[in-house]
Design a protein around this motif. Structure first.
Motif, short mmCIF file in Angstrom:
data_model
loop_
_atom_site.label_atom_id
_atom_site.label_comp_id
_atom_site.label_asym_id
_atom_site.label_seq_id
_atom_site.Cartn_x
_atom_site.Cartn_y
_atom_site.Cartn_z
N LYS A 33 -7.74 30.36 -31.09
CA LYS A 33 -6.66 30.49 -30.11
C LYS A 33 -6.49 29.21 -29.28
CE LYS A 33 -5.22 34.77 -30.66
NZ LYS A 33 -3.83 35.17 -30.90
N LEU A 34 -7.41 28.31 -29.40
CA LEU A 34 -7.33 27.11 -28.57
C LEU A 34 -7.14 25.85 -29.41
CD1 LEU A 34 -7.47 26.64 -25.52
CD2 LEU A 34 -9.88 26.10 -25.78
N LEU A 35 -7.68 25.89 -30.61
CA LEU A 35 -7.59 24.73 -31.50
C LEU A 35 -6.88 25.14 -32.79
CD1 LEU A 35 -11.19 23.20 -31.30
CD2 LEU A 35 -9.11 22.37 -30.19
N VAL A 36 -6.42 24.13 -33.51
CA VAL A 36 -5.93 24.38 -34.86
C VAL A 36 -7.05 25.08 -35.63
CG1 VAL A 36 -5.37 23.23 -37.04
CG2 VAL A 36 -4.32 22.46 -34.90
N ASN A 37 -6.68 26.17 -36.28
CA ASN A 37 -7.68 26.84 -37.13
C ASN A 37 -7.51 26.30 -38.56
OD1 ASN A 37 -9.31 28.46 -38.61
ND2 ASN A 37 -8.35 30.41 -38.03
N PRO A 38 -8.44 25.49 -39.00
CA PRO A 38 -8.26 24.85 -40.31
C PRO A 38 -8.50 25.80 -41.48
CG PRO A 38 -10.35 24.19 -39.35
CD PRO A 38 -9.69 25.11 -38.36
N PHE A 39 -8.97 27.01 -41.18
CA PHE A 39 -9.24 28.00 -42.24
C PHE A 39 -8.67 29.33 -41.78
CE2 PHE A 39 -12.79 25.00 -41.74
CZ PHE A 39 -12.50 24.20 -42.83
#
Lengths: 417, 283
Positions: free
Chosen positions: B160-166
């Motif tokens: 919810k705070l960072l790009v989720n790469p997966f």
């Protein structure tokens, strides 16, 4: 140590003040139940503050401030004077929430000079105040006497303080209530006009075991004080007035515990620390960390409580939900703000009593009104939009929307005129 | 996990533990987000991966089509949540080489995680952390709390705070394929001149963290920031704790997990406090 200043707050966002805490939670006594102990356990003691940073932060918050702690009168007189001169000049008024043990004639001069309203925390006379512990029994009793002396000095100076009293096993079991009643009668005779009764907010298992009243005992004590109020000339316990205001949807001036509160922003309470950092209400601080306020407010706790069954910590189906809203998140079951208050049974009993009283007067309280569900949906709609509103404004809005419907006006009790 | 019949509207509350933590970490997270997007695009473009499925918060997705087109990539973006719903916006983005693009619901999801994805889709679930934690080898289970040791997959904590790469439900929280992808991504970041951010990102997977959900509201706690956001409404609280071995700059002292315990004695453990309790109890 202060008990809590929520009794001085109202929902009026335009006039809400800021709690200014130059020395953080530093205190000259150690009340055993203090809800600030989590912070005290974690934060290093604050010994310095930055006057200009504090003033700048207060200006950013806007709307005046109350000096708060810990014990704010640990701040030297010169600095108190500078802060209150600033407060009087910019906000026309001042406030302080204190345990009263450090009040001197010099403080009273400042209170008068700078129009400082005084909130004073004390749980009763003599041994009934022992839980507001000062390290030894002798010192505790001595400081209790100083607090009582301070009340007398304040009254004599023409600035009667408002009193905050927390109920616990040390002052509110059935055998102690008559002494408390005698004490409140004395305060009434002296000219004290306002007292707030707090239920104990427990942060520690030892405190729960030793001091927590059962729901039945809390109800008994509350009803006792409610009956006492009828005998008193001027002193009023605001909790009973507020419950009635809520039940009549005239709640625009009730204290913050009855309003929806986001524990990430605690909009009713803006704290300013000695270094100018802004913080939340300490009641919701269970981790001991002074989190920075979140940028956006939300009221999802209340949507969740409305839908969650009571057996799971929610308020589903409760006819008092619009009024109580699960109460202050700082008092939630298991310290989890997503649950309703652990004092639910006590508030429920008081709302039921008020409901009966209003019915006996021929009024129809909001809890029994046919429009109750409409009310609830209106509140939910507001909360979904990250907005909170009072019952009074909700009523006005609903009434204006349904002006052609006779239902809202003809039942009595709820008057939106 | 029994669900209740309501859902909380999308929201996101972010509370930093201190001004220092905010000033230190917020710019880093911003840089990290951009680096994760850039390196995912360049990695697919240069054949490091055939496809990737990432979740991007906010408006960052607006620039994606243009960048992707320049790199010869096909991008399929889906906004999360229900149509017309207000609240924080996230996009699930599938990135593939244009000439090998294979549209499909499971593009970018490792084979081992497809079953979990289908299960979550079928049940209209918002999060799968609890189920993924339950399936994780070596997890410790205690009523409503699962504790895991060792580094975790970033998406489980930071989504919810960072790009989720997966951006897919994990078969379990040590999913070997996803961990391999993480290692590859870290190497690619270093190759793409993001070595400093790669080191930070790698370290973050070893910070202690806690996900806990109750009444449709999740609270994610890390040593520097805590978040609240909507999740599946359940009949009781659930908690997943990630024991950490790393500790961030400006991580907070606090009374509960995942914060570091203060070194000094608590006031409520002091002799003076206990004397008071004992004395008053006996009066």
């Amino acid at each position: 140590m202060v008990t809590r200043a929520s009794g001085t707050r109202t929902f009026r966002s335009d006039t809400m003040g800021t709690e200014l805490r130059p020395l953080g939670v530093a205190c000259n006594i150690g009340c055993q139940y203090c809800y600030q102990h989590p912070q005290r356990d974690v934060e290093p003691p604050v010994k310095r503050y930055d006057m200009e940073a504090m003033k700048a932060a207060v200006r950013q918050e806007g709307g005046g401030f109350t000096l708060f702690g810990g014990e704010p009168l640990l701040v030297p007189l010169d600095d108190l004077e500078e802060l209150w001169a600033f407060g009087l000049k910019e906000y026309v008024r001042n406030g302080v929430q204190t345990n009263g043990t450090l009040i001197t004639p010099e403080h009273i001069e400042l209170f008068l000079k700078y129009k400082v309203g005084v909130g004073l925390s004390i749980d009763g006379p003599e041994d009934l105040n022992d839980i507001r512990w000062a390290g030894t029994l002798g010192k505790t009793r001595s400081l209790t006497q100083r607090t009582e002396d301070a009340i007398a000095m304040l009254v004599q100076a023409g600035i009667p303080p408002s009193i905050i009293t927390t109920l616990h096993r040390g002052n509110a079991t059935w055998d102690k209530l008559p002494r408390m009643a005698a004490w409140f009668r004395e305060l009434d005779a002296m000219g004290i006009r306002s007292a707030r009764l707090h239920l104990l907010e427990v942060e520690n298992d030892a405190v729960r075991v030793s001091y927590h009243l059962s729901p039945e005992e809390n109800v008994e004590a509350m009803l006792y004080f409610s009956a006492l109020e009828d005998e008193l000339a001027t002193l009023r316990f605001d909790v009973f007035q507020e419950i009635e205001q809520l039940m009549r949807a005239t709640d625009d001036k009730v204290s913050c515990v009855w309003n929806a509160c986001d524990p990430y922003t605690t909009s009713a309470v803006s704290g300013v620390e000695g270094n100018g950092q802004r913080s939340n209400c300490g009641r919701t601080n269970k981790e001991g960390i002074n989190f920075i306020k979140a940028r956006r407010v939300n009221y999802m706790r209340y949507i969740a409580l409305y839908h969650t069954p009571k057996s799971m910590g929610g308020c589903q189906g409760c006819r008092f939900f619009s009024m109580c809203k699960g109460h202050c998140p700082g008092t939630s079951i298991n310290g989890d703000w997503r649950n309703r208050t652990e004092h639910c049974a006590v508030w429920m009993a008081l709302f039921e009593r008020c409901e009966q009283m209003l019915q006996a007067r021929g009024e129809l309280p909001l809890s029994l009104h046919p429009a109750r569900e409409t009310f609830e949906q209106a509140l939910l709609d507001h909360w979904r939009k990250d907005r909170h509103t009072s019952l009074k404004h909700t009523l006005i809005r609903i009434a204006s929307q349904q002006s052609k419907s006779p239902d809202m006006r003809s039942k009595g009790g709820l008057d939106c005129e | 996990m029994n669900r209740l019949e309501f859902s909380i509207p999308p929201f996101l509350s972010v509370a930093w533990v201190s001004e220092e933590a905010l000033k230190h970490w917020q710019p880093i997270f911003k840089q990290l987000n951009q680096a994760l997007i850039d390196t995912t695009l360049s990695g697919v473009a240069q054949g490091v991966w055939n496809s990737r499925r990432i979740r991007i918060p906010g408006a960052a997705v607006m620039k994606l089509p243009e960048t992707a087109k320049a790199l010869g990539l096909a991008v399929r973006s889906t906004q999360t949540g229900l149509p017309g719903e207000k609240g924080p916006v996230f996009h699930d983005v599938v990135i593939q080489l244009r000439h090998t693009s294979q549209p499909g619901d499971t593009a970018g999801i490792p084979d081992c995680c497809v079953a979990r994805h289908n299960e979550m889709q079928g049940n209209a679930r918002q999060e799968s952390i609890w189920e993924s934690a339950e399936a994780t080898p070596g997890r410790k289970f205690d009523t409503d709390t699962i504790t895991l040791h060792g580094g975790y997959v970033h998406g489980a904590v930071w989504h919810k705070l960072l790009v989720n790469p997966f951006s897919y439900p994990l078969c379990h929280l040590y999913c070997p394929t996803t961990l391999r992808l993480t290692t590859e991504h870290l190497e690619w970041m270093r190759a793409e001149s993001h070595a400093g951010l790669a080191d930070i990102w790698a370290d973050m997977a070893h910070w202690p963290a806690e996900w806990n959900a109750s009444h449709g509201i999740c609270e994610m706690r890390t040593p520097v920031v805590k978040l609240a956001y909507e999740t599946d409404a359940t009949d009781r609280p659930f908690r997943v704790r990630f024991d950490g071995t790393a500790w961030p700059t400006h991580g907070a002292f606090g009374l509960d997990f995942p914060y570091r315990s203060p070194e000094r004695k608590r006031m409520t453990d002091s002799q003076s406090f206990k004397n008071g309790v004992d004395l008053l109890r006996n009066l």
